[in-house]
Scaffold this motif. Sequence first.
Motif, PDB file in Angstrom:
ATOM      1  N   LEU A  73      94.544   0.952 100.071  1.00  0.00           N
ATOM      2  CA  LEU A  73      93.471   1.779  99.322  1.00  0.00           C
ATOM      3  C   LEU A  73      91.899   0.999  99.144  1.00  0.00           C
ATOM      4  O   LEU A  73      90.848   1.494  99.376  1.00  0.00           O
ATOM      5  N   GLY A  74      92.094  -0.264  98.851  1.00  0.00           N
ATOM      6  CA  GLY A  74      91.210  -1.196  98.956  1.00  0.00           C
ATOM      7  C   GLY A  74      90.366  -1.077 100.298  1.00  0.00           C
ATOM      8  O   GLY A  74      89.144  -1.339 100.317  1.00  0.00           O
ATOM      9  N   ILE A  75      91.261  -1.405 101.481  1.00  0.00           N
ATOM     10  CA  ILE A  75      90.671  -1.542 102.869  1.00  0.00           C
ATOM     11  C   ILE A  75      90.109  -0.050 103.018  1.00  0.00           C
ATOM     12  O   ILE A  75      88.894   0.078 103.566  1.00  0.00           O
ATOM     13  N   ALA A  76      90.534   1.015 102.454  1.00  0.00           N
ATOM     14  CA  ALA A  76      89.861   2.505 102.793  1.00  0.00           C
ATOM     15  C   ALA A  76      88.725   2.480 102.261  1.00  0.00           C
ATOM     16  O   ALA A  76      87.604   2.911 102.836  1.00  0.00           O
ATOM     17  N   SER A  77      88.552   1.625 100.791  1.00  0.00           N
ATOM     18  CA  SER A  77      87.087   2.093 100.158  1.00  0.00           C
ATOM     19  C   SER A  77      86.021   1.111 100.904  1.00  0.00           C
ATOM     20  O   SER A  77      84.953   1.506 101.037  1.00  0.00           O
ATOM     21  N   LEU A  78      86.356  -0.186 101.459  1.00  0.00           N
ATOM     22  CA  LEU A  78      85.509  -0.877 102.210  1.00  0.00           C
ATOM     23  C   LEU A  78      85.220   0.005 103.524  1.00  0.00           C
ATOM     24  O   LEU A  78      83.858  -0.185 104.072  1.00  0.00           O
ATOM     25  N   LEU A  79      85.992   0.668 104.228  1.00  0.00           N
ATOM     26  CA  LEU A  79      85.786   1.473 105.441  1.00  0.00           C
ATOM     27  C   LEU A  79      84.513   2.560 105.013  1.00  0.00           C
ATOM     28  O   LEU A  79      83.737   2.732 105.719  1.00  0.00           O
ATOM     29  N   ILE A  80      85.090   3.096 103.857  1.00  0.00           N
ATOM     30  CA  ILE A  80      84.235   4.309 103.471  1.00  0.00           C
ATOM     31  C   ILE A  80      82.633   3.724 103.176  1.00  0.00           C
ATOM     32  O   ILE A  80      81.784   4.499 103.523  1.00  0.00           O
ATOM     33  N   ALA A  81      82.751   2.534 102.642  1.00  0.00           N
ATOM     34  CA  ALA A  81      81.495   1.745 102.219  1.00  0.00           C
ATOM     35  C   ALA A  81      80.804   1.566 103.298  1.00  0.00           C
ATOM     36  O   ALA A  81      79.282   1.766 103.408  1.00  0.00           O
ATOM     37  N   ALA A  82      81.400   1.135 104.461  1.00  0.00           N
ATOM     38  CA  ALA A  82      80.685   0.870 105.617  1.00  0.00           C
ATOM     39  C   ALA A  82      80.052   2.028 106.501  1.00  0.00           C
ATOM     40  O   ALA A  82      79.081   2.171 106.902  1.00  0.00           O
ATOM     41  N   ASN A  83      80.849   3.175 106.272  1.00  0.00           N
ATOM     42  CA  ASN A  83      80.228   4.497 106.931  1.00  0.00           C
ATOM     43  C   ASN A  83      79.284   4.980 106.033  1.00  0.00           C
ATOM     44  O   ASN A  83      78.059   5.502 106.836  1.00  0.00           O
ATOM     45  N   PHE A  84      79.013   4.624 104.639  1.00  0.00           N
ATOM     46  CA  PHE A  84      77.703   4.994 103.846  1.00  0.00           C
ATOM     47  C   PHE A  84      76.565   4.100 104.207  1.00  0.00           C
ATOM     48  O   PHE A  84      75.562   4.666 104.418  1.00  0.00           O
ATOM     49  N   PHE A  85      76.952   3.104 104.653  1.00  0.00           N
ATOM     50  CA  PHE A  85      75.759   2.164 105.007  1.00  0.00           C
ATOM     51  C   PHE A  85      75.313   2.699 106.368  1.00  0.00           C
ATOM     52  O   PHE A  85      74.132   2.769 106.709  1.00  0.00           O
ATOM     53  N   LEU A  86      76.271   3.108 107.420  1.00  0.00           N
ATOM     54  CA  LEU A  86      75.585   3.717 108.657  1.00  0.00           C
ATOM     55  C   LEU A  86      74.879   5.018 108.365  1.00  0.00           C
ATOM     56  O   LEU A  86      73.980   5.225 109.191  1.00  0.00           O
ATOM     57  N   LEU A  87      75.273   5.759 107.438  1.00  0.00           N
ATOM     58  CA  LEU A  87      74.313   7.135 107.066  1.00  0.00           C
ATOM     59  C   LEU A  87      73.191   6.804 105.980  1.00  0.00           C
ATOM     60  O   LEU A  87      72.454   7.658 105.552  1.00  0.00           O
ATOM     61  N   ASP A  88      72.702   5.306 106.064  1.00  0.00           N
ATOM     62  CA  ASP A  88      71.477   5.023 105.316  1.00  0.00           C
ATOM     63  C   ASP A  88      71.729   5.294 103.600  1.00  0.00           C
ATOM     64  O   ASP A  88      70.857   5.354 103.005  1.00  0.00           O
ATOM     65  N   ALA A  89      72.897   5.511 103.240  1.00  0.00           N
ATOM     66  CA  ALA A  89      73.129   5.630 101.635  1.00  0.00           C
ATOM     67  C   ALA A  89      73.561   4.301 101.262  1.00  0.00           C
ATOM     68  O   ALA A  89      74.809   4.178 100.783  1.00  0.00           O
ATOM     69  N   ALA A  90      72.570   3.247 101.135  1.00  0.00           N
ATOM     70  CA  ALA A  90      72.911   2.024 100.624  1.00  0.00           C
ATOM     71  C   ALA A  90      73.475   2.046  99.304  1.00  0.00           C
ATOM     72  O   ALA A  90      74.406   1.353  98.917  1.00  0.00           O
ATOM     73  N   ASP A  91      72.837   2.743  98.455  1.00  0.00           N
ATOM     74  CA  ASP A  91      73.173   2.614  97.005  1.00  0.00           C
ATOM     75  C   ASP A  91      74.620   3.084  96.884  1.00  0.00           C
ATOM     76  O   ASP A  91      75.417   2.557  96.035  1.00  0.00           O
ATOM     77  N   VAL A  92      75.171   4.465  97.573  1.00  0.00           N
ATOM     78  CA  VAL A  92      76.358   4.770  97.273  1.00  0.00           C
ATOM     79  C   VAL A  92      77.363   3.641  97.703  1.00  0.00           C
ATOM     80  O   VAL A  92      78.244   3.483  97.544  1.00  0.00           O
ATOM     81  N   ALA A  93      77.041   3.190  99.071  1.00  0.00           N
ATOM     82  CA  ALA A  93      77.795   2.031  99.805  1.00  0.00           C
ATOM     83  C   ALA A  93      77.905   0.963  98.666  1.00  0.00           C
ATOM     84  O   ALA A  93      79.254   0.661  98.654  1.00  0.00           O
ATOM     85  N   LEU A  94      77.070   0.504  98.031  1.00  0.00           N
ATOM     86  CA  LEU A  94      77.236  -0.488  97.086  1.00  0.00           C
ATOM     87  C   LEU A  94      78.260  -0.259  96.239  1.00  0.00           C
ATOM     88  O   LEU A  94      79.206  -0.910  95.711  1.00  0.00           O
ATOM     89  N   THR A  95      78.000   1.135  95.608  1.00  0.00           N
ATOM     90  CA  THR A  95      79.020   1.406  94.507  1.00  0.00           C
ATOM     91  C   THR A  95      80.314   1.519  94.911  1.00  0.00           C
ATOM     92  O   THR A  95      81.327   1.096  94.259  1.00  0.00           O
ATOM     93  N   GLU A  96      80.582   2.196  96.009  1.00  0.00           N
ATOM     94  CA  GLU A  96      82.001   2.175  96.793  1.00  0.00           C
ATOM     95  C   GLU A  96      82.633   1.106  96.928  1.00  0.00           C
ATOM     96  O   GLU A  96      83.728   0.795  96.419  1.00  0.00           O
ATOM     97  N   ALA A  97      81.899  -0.086  97.407  1.00  0.00           N
ATOM     98  CA  ALA A  97      82.181  -1.374  97.484  1.00  0.00           C
ATOM     99  C   ALA A  97      82.673  -2.038  96.209  1.00  0.00           C
ATOM    100  O   ALA A  97      83.934  -2.775  96.120  1.00  0.00           O
ATOM    101  N   ALA A  98      81.925  -1.913  95.050  1.00  0.00           N
ATOM    102  CA  ALA A  98      82.016  -2.688  94.073  1.00  0.00           C
ATOM    103  C   ALA A  98      83.110  -1.729  93.151  1.00  0.00           C
ATOM    104  O   ALA A  98      84.038  -2.627  92.664  1.00  0.00           O
ATOM    105  N   VAL A  99      82.900  -0.517  93.102  1.00  0.00           N
ATOM    106  CA  VAL A  99      84.244   0.056  92.303  1.00  0.00           C
ATOM    107  C   VAL A  99      85.401   0.709  93.150  1.00  0.00           C
ATOM    108  O   VAL A  99      86.552   0.054  92.466  1.00  0.00           O
TER     109      VAL A  99
END
Length: 325
Positions: free
Chosen positions: A33-59
């Motif tokens: 699940l932690g790995i999945a969250s990191l993958l989701i965060a990386a996808n958010f960065f690709l979509l230029d949603a840096a704030d959401v990506a940072l939240t997903e990585a931290a939380v």
Amino acid sequence: MTMIFGIFLLTLLLITAVAIVRTKDLFVAVMLLGIASLLIAANFFLLDAADVALTEAAVGAGISTVLFLGALRLTWEGEDAPNSRRLMSFIVVGAAALVIIYTTLDNPHLGAPDAPTQIYVAPWYIEKTREFIDIPNVVTAVLGSFRGYDTLGEVFVVLTAGIGVLFLLASGPGARHPGDRRYSDVGLQQHLIPRVVGRMLIPFILLFGLYVQFHGEYSPGGGFQAGAIIAAAIILFALLEGEEKALSVIPRHVRLGLMAGGAILYSAVGVAGIVLGGNFLDYSVLAEDPVKGQQLGILLIEAGVGITVTGVLLSIFHAFAARGR
């Protein structure tokens, strides 16, 4: 190239999701699940949603993994045998997935110029942020000012969730207290390499959390992300040095004060707007220059968000750590 990399990440995410469902070991499931969250965060960065990506990585990858591990200490490490309702569960989940996929067919294409958000909402935010607030990060302006009521509600949702978890875990036959000889067994005190590396990382994690907190007007960040990062640093300290030392640094009454204090600070900023002749959460009246008032208000309410998130996450962690299996 970005599209190819995005498809690659989504493929890895799909494989990870299947592995989570298939594994019988709950510890492995938590790690995946932690790995999945990191993958989701990386996808958010690709979509230029840096704030959401940072939240997903931290939380998602950080705090949630620690809390899942804490919950795992209170239960069995293996999955129970499937019951007779497994087929019905599969049918319900499959039907829900088909409905979600069908509804996405009506969504506009990625980056489509005729998407509703590109026509009505986004242009107004982009145009008015510099005029009313004058900060580069439009996301912070939207969450902190234009949608201040919504963010205030989210803070109280976090606070309420923390209170609910404390009610569930604060007492019971397995509860432990400082001074209990078993209380110091929570942590990694006997592991040399994690302690050495962790001690080196904690100051930098705290510094990064403060940067995210107070630089959210100019770059991705804000109270939610900063609170999770700062809480992660303190939780790491508790895991490395033991619960007693962590509780001596931030005792229970301080954590409870943080939980409520951040929400009170946010609300007080809104009330200050009324007292000074404006509306609730109208920051423009906090200073002679309305733009400076908006910037000051956002700074204060983001501090309140960070304080509450930090207090809630720390309280939940210690509530888990204070219970036996």
